[in-house]
Design an enzyme around this catalytic site. Structure first.
Site, mmCIF file in Angstrom:
data_model
loop_
_atom_site.group_PDB
_atom_site.id
_atom_site.type_symbol
_atom_site.label_atom_id
_atom_site.label_comp_id
_atom_site.label_asym_id
_atom_site.label_seq_id
_atom_site.Cartn_x
_atom_site.Cartn_y
_atom_site.Cartn_z
ATOM 1 N N PHE A 1 -3.720 4.054 -0.019
ATOM 2 C CA PHE A 1 -4.334 4.333 1.270
ATOM 3 C C PHE A 1 -5.403 5.408 1.174
ATOM 4 C CE2 PHE A 1 -4.621 6.536 5.350
ATOM 5 C CZ PHE A 1 -5.048 5.476 6.142
ATOM 6 N N VAL B 1 0.847 -1.188 0.000
ATOM 7 C CA VAL B 1 0.000 0.000 0.000
ATOM 8 C C VAL B 1 0.886 1.243 0.000
ATOM 9 C CG1 VAL B 1 -1.729 1.287 1.324
ATOM 10 C CG2 VAL B 1 -1.799 -1.213 1.285
ATOM 11 N N CYS B 2 0.548 2.196 -0.869
ATOM 12 C CA CYS B 2 1.233 3.491 -0.879
ATOM 13 C C CYS B 2 0.164 4.570 -0.784
ATOM 14 C CB CYS B 2 2.108 3.638 -2.126
ATOM 15 S SG CYS B 2 1.159 3.665 -3.671
ATOM 16 N N TYR B 3 0.419 5.736 -1.314
ATOM 17 C CA TYR B 3 -0.541 6.840 -1.239
ATOM 18 C C TYR B 3 -1.729 6.643 -2.175
ATOM 19 C CZ TYR B 3 3.273 9.199 1.139
ATOM 20 O OH TYR B 3 4.273 9.514 2.010
#
Length: 108
Positions: free
Chosen positions: A93, A64-66
C-alpha cells in the site's frame, strides 16, 4: 500446489479499473481505516471465512500489505485454499499511496 504471482501497482490499478480483481488488504484496522484502495476487502483472521464465502474461487485476488512482504504469505495461503489467480502486490500500500488515489474511513 498452486502458487501466487507478483503484480505491480500499475497492473493492479489497470485490473481494478476494469473491475477484474478483488483487493484483499491484510493490514491492521488502524492502517486500513487511515487509507486503503477503494473497494478493498479488509482481510483479517476474523474475516477470512466471510471472504471465502463472498467471493468465487475463479475471481482474481490481489493481496495488499504495507510494503509487499507479508502479502506474499497471505497470497500463498489463499492459493492453497483454492483461489485460482492470486497475486501479491509489489511495494504494498505504501507504493500505491505514493502513486495513486486511495480512500480513508472517517474518524468516529
Amino acid at each position: 500446489m498452486t502458487d501466487f504471482q507478483h503484480i505491480s501497482v500499475q497492473q493492479t490499478a489497470e485490473l481494478l479499473s476494469q473491475h477484474k480483481v478483488i483487493i484483499a488488504d491484510i493490514r491492521d484496522e488502524q492502517s486500513y481505516s487511515a487509507g486503503h484502495i477503494e473497494g478493498a476487502f479488509h482481510l483479517t483472521n476474523g474475516s477470512l471465512t466471510g471472504f471465502m464465502q463472498q467471493y468465487e474461487f475463479d475471481q482474481p485476488v490481489v493481496v495488499v500489505c504495507y510494503h509487499g512482504n507479508s502479502s506474499q504469505g497471505a497470497a500463498q495461503y489463499l492459493a492453497q485454499q483454492g483461489f485460482e489467480q492470486v497475486y501479491s502486490m509489489d511495494g504494498g500500500f505504501e507504493s500505491w499511496r505514493q502513486q495513486l488515489p486511495f480512500v480513508s474511513e472517517p474518524s468516529a
